[in-house]
Enzyme design. Structure first.
Site, PDB file in Angstrom:
ATOM      1  N   ILE A  11      -7.821  -8.974  -7.832  1.00 54.29           N
ATOM      2  CA  ILE A  11      -8.508  -8.262  -8.898  1.00 54.29           C
ATOM      3  C   ILE A  11      -8.834  -6.894  -8.321  1.00 54.29           C
ATOM      4  O   ILE A  11      -9.550  -6.795  -7.308  1.00 54.29           O
ATOM      5  CB  ILE A  11      -9.792  -9.007  -9.313  1.00 54.29           C
ATOM      6  CG1 ILE A  11      -9.425 -10.404  -9.843  1.00 54.29           C
ATOM      7  CG2 ILE A  11     -10.576  -8.198 -10.340  1.00 54.29           C
ATOM      8  CD1 ILE A  11     -10.612 -11.324 -10.074  1.00 54.29           C
ATOM      9  N   GLY A  38      -2.663  -6.712  -6.344  1.00 56.11           N
ATOM     10  CA  GLY A  38      -2.208  -7.574  -5.242  1.00 56.11           C
ATOM     11  C   GLY A  38      -0.731  -7.298  -5.027  1.00 56.11           C
ATOM     12  O   GLY A  38       0.040  -7.267  -5.989  1.00 56.11           O
ATOM     13  N   LYS A  39      -0.351  -7.099  -3.764  1.00 56.79           N
ATOM     14  CA  LYS A  39       1.034  -6.692  -3.510  1.00 56.79           C
ATOM     15  C   LYS A  39       2.048  -7.735  -3.995  1.00 56.79           C
ATOM     16  O   LYS A  39       3.095  -7.398  -4.539  1.00 56.79           O
ATOM     17  CB  LYS A  39       1.248  -6.405  -2.025  1.00 56.79           C
ATOM     18  CG  LYS A  39       0.473  -5.177  -1.581  1.00 56.79           C
ATOM     19  CD  LYS A  39       0.750  -4.805  -0.158  1.00 56.79           C
ATOM     20  CE  LYS A  39      -0.271  -3.800   0.335  1.00 56.79           C
ATOM     21  NZ  LYS A  39      -0.411  -2.599  -0.494  1.00 56.79           N
ATOM     22  N   GLY A  40       1.716  -9.014  -3.795  1.00 53.11           N
ATOM     23  CA  GLY A  40       2.650 -10.061  -4.233  1.00 53.11           C
ATOM     24  C   GLY A  40       2.788 -10.081  -5.744  1.00 53.11           C
ATOM     25  O   GLY A  40       3.909 -10.111  -6.280  1.00 53.11           O
ATOM     26  N   ALA A  41       1.649 -10.047  -6.431  1.00 45.81           N
ATOM     27  CA  ALA A  41       1.681 -10.078  -7.898  1.00 45.81           C
ATOM     28  C   ALA A  41       2.362  -8.823  -8.447  1.00 45.81           C
ATOM     29  O   ALA A  41       3.172  -8.900  -9.378  1.00 45.81           O
ATOM     30  CB  ALA A  41       0.258 -10.211  -8.430  1.00 45.81           C
ATOM     31  N   ASN A  42       2.043  -7.663  -7.856  1.00 44.26           N
ATOM     32  CA  ASN A  42       2.674  -6.419  -8.337  1.00 44.26           C
ATOM     33  C   ASN A  42       4.191  -6.464  -8.151  1.00 44.26           C
ATOM     34  O   ASN A  42       4.951  -6.046  -9.035  1.00 44.26           O
ATOM     35  CB  ASN A  42       2.139  -5.213  -7.556  1.00 44.26           C
ATOM     36  CG  ASN A  42       0.678  -4.927  -7.830  1.00 44.26           C
ATOM     37  OD1 ASN A  42       0.114  -5.390  -8.814  1.00 44.26           O
ATOM     38  ND2 ASN A  42       0.053  -4.165  -6.947  1.00 44.26           N
ATOM     39  N   SER A 217       6.767  11.923  -1.314  1.00 45.94           N
ATOM     40  CA  SER A 217       7.511  13.039  -1.930  1.00 45.94           C
ATOM     41  C   SER A 217       8.784  13.384  -1.152  1.00 45.94           C
ATOM     42  O   SER A 217       9.604  14.180  -1.601  1.00 45.94           O
ATOM     43  CB  SER A 217       6.607  14.268  -2.026  1.00 45.94           C
ATOM     44  OG  SER A 217       6.134  14.569  -0.733  1.00 45.94           O
ATOM     45  N   ASP A 246       5.101  -1.127  -4.455  1.00 51.32           N
ATOM     46  CA  ASP A 246       5.449  -2.440  -5.019  1.00 51.32           C
ATOM     47  C   ASP A 246       6.476  -2.281  -6.142  1.00 51.32           C
ATOM     48  O   ASP A 246       7.407  -3.086  -6.274  1.00 51.32           O
ATOM     49  CB  ASP A 246       4.188  -3.129  -5.566  1.00 51.32           C
ATOM     50  CG  ASP A 246       3.128  -3.327  -4.490  1.00 51.32           C
ATOM     51  OD1 ASP A 246       3.511  -3.519  -3.316  1.00 51.32           O
ATOM     52  OD2 ASP A 246       1.934  -3.282  -4.822  1.00 51.32           O
ATOM     53  N   ASN A 270      13.351   4.830  -7.025  1.00 48.99           N
ATOM     54  CA  ASN A 270      12.574   6.079  -6.977  1.00 48.99           C
ATOM     55  C   ASN A 270      12.082   6.458  -8.364  1.00 48.99           C
ATOM     56  O   ASN A 270      10.957   6.918  -8.546  1.00 48.99           O
ATOM     57  CB  ASN A 270      13.435   7.242  -6.461  1.00 48.99           C
ATOM     58  CG  ASN A 270      13.534   7.264  -4.946  1.00 48.99           C
ATOM     59  OD1 ASN A 270      12.852   6.510  -4.270  1.00 48.99           O
ATOM     60  ND2 ASN A 270      14.401   8.112  -4.435  1.00 48.99           N
TER      61      ASN A 270
HETATM   62  O1  RIB Z   1      -0.008  -2.219  -3.254  1.00 49.38           O
HETATM   63  C1  RIB Z   1      -1.096  -2.034  -4.111  1.00 49.38           C
HETATM   64  C2  RIB Z   1      -2.029  -3.196  -4.040  1.00 49.38           C
HETATM   65  O2  RIB Z   1      -2.598  -3.247  -2.757  1.00 49.38           O
HETATM   66  C3  RIB Z   1      -3.204  -3.131  -4.984  1.00 49.38           C
HETATM   67  O3  RIB Z   1      -2.916  -3.651  -6.252  1.00 49.38           O
HETATM   68  C4  RIB Z   1      -4.285  -3.884  -4.232  1.00 49.38           C
HETATM   69  O4  RIB Z   1      -4.599  -5.116  -4.801  1.00 49.38           O
HETATM   70  C5  RIB Z   1      -3.752  -4.046  -2.813  1.00 49.38           C
HETATM   71  O5  RIB Z   1      -3.334  -5.309  -2.569  1.00 49.38           O
END
Ligand code: RIB
Length: 297
Positions: A11, A38-42, A217, A246, A270
């Site tokens: 969260i 969260g990196k996994g969820a993203n 960049s 992500d 990109n």
């Molecule tokens: O990579 C971005 C993420 O890093 C964010 O959403 C945060 O939750 C952290 O895990």
């Protein structure tokens, strides 16, 4: 072939600030948003939005069920995730400044409560040639790499956030690394003159792996066995860089799994990341594949 993301869900509590706070200082935030992250969820969301077949196996508390609902709405299979009443979902306290730069404090919560049994059960649903996508926001990453490799899965590792534990992982089993320039330097443990040199050296150090390096960049790099391909970054006005890496990871992986070559995959990724940084939020800012292709016309 399918993608399994074994990773974190957080969260994200996002504070918009003029600038990142200094030690000992108190500043006010203009706004506060509660976002999905969260990196996994993203990365799962990015894979799904890019059109890939993806399962997310996370470990969350009951306060995070809405994160799984959101992932499902993007087409991610979340049936292998564990919801527990023994603890809270991971949280990220994120400051985003006026230039879109961020600073993040993580509370891992249930993300670091994975068990070998859960991982074994999840891996049973996948087979030879499927991809396992990992980051470093959960426990037992080393175990997951070893077990998944035994069944012939392709191992993708984004060693982020980087810590000294990563050096103890069985990194020789990793097929694809996604790093930014800071993680790349730490993994290499050597100073380089430029990003291209860093990508090349990483691909020699990890001679059986593909290296994908993002450099903001300065664009992105793909390297294998000492050969490097570079793609320019999109020119965008950054609003919020959270989750850009992500987004890049999900779109790159989806592209190469659909037989795009590395150069095309870098360009598509990109472009997707460029759109993500021009929007607020992490998971919510990830574009879908249609928006990515339309953005070029
Ligand atoms: O990579 C971005 C993420 O890093 C964010 O959403 C945060 O939750 C952290 O895990």
């Amino acid at each position: 072939m399918r993608f399994l993301v074994l990773g974190s869900a957080n969260i994200d509590m996002v504070f918009s600030v003029d600038r990142i706070v200094n030690p000992g200082e108190t500043i006010s935030s203009r706004t506060l948003f509660r976002n999905a992250g969260g990196k996994g969820a993203n990365q799962s969301a990015a894979l799904a939005k890019a059109g890939a077949d993806v399962s997310f196996a996370g470990n969350i508390g009951k306060d995070g069920i809405w994160l799984l609902d959101k992932l499902s709405s993007y087409g991610v299979d979340v049936s292998l995730s564990n919801v527990s009443d023994e603890g809270f979902t991971g949280q990220a306290i994120i400051q985003v400044d006026d230039s879109g730069e961020n600073a993040i404090v993580l509370y891992p919560g249930m993300n670091r409560n994975f068990t070998e049994e859960h991982i074994d059960n999840v891996l049973n649903h996948f087979s030879y040639g499927d991809y396992l996508v990992l980051q470093n926001e959960i426990n037992l990453v080393d175990y997951a790499i070893t077990e998944a490799k035994k069944q012939g899965m392709r191992i993708v590792l984004n060693p982020s956030p980087f810590d000294s534990e990563i050096e103890k992982f069985p990194l020789d089993l990793v097929d694809i690394f996604f790093v930014n320039e800071i993680e790349g330097a730490k993994l290499l443990n050597e100073v380089c003159d430029d990003y291209e040199e860093m990508a090349r050296k990483l691909s020699v150090k990890f001679i059986s792996s593909s290296i994908i390096m993002t450099a903001g960049s300065n664009g992105s790099y793909f390297a294998e066995k000492g050969n490097v391909i570079h793609a320019e970054a999109e020119k965008v006005t950054a609003v919020d860089t959270t989750g850009a890496g992500d987004t890049f990871t999900g779109f790159f992986l989806s592209a190469i799994s659909s037989d795009r070559n590395a150069e095309d995959a870098l360009r598509i990724a990109n472009r997707a990341a460029g759109i993500a940084v021009s929007r607020k939020g992490a998971m919510e800012a990830i574009p879908n594949i249609k928006a990515v292709f339309q953005s070029k016309n």
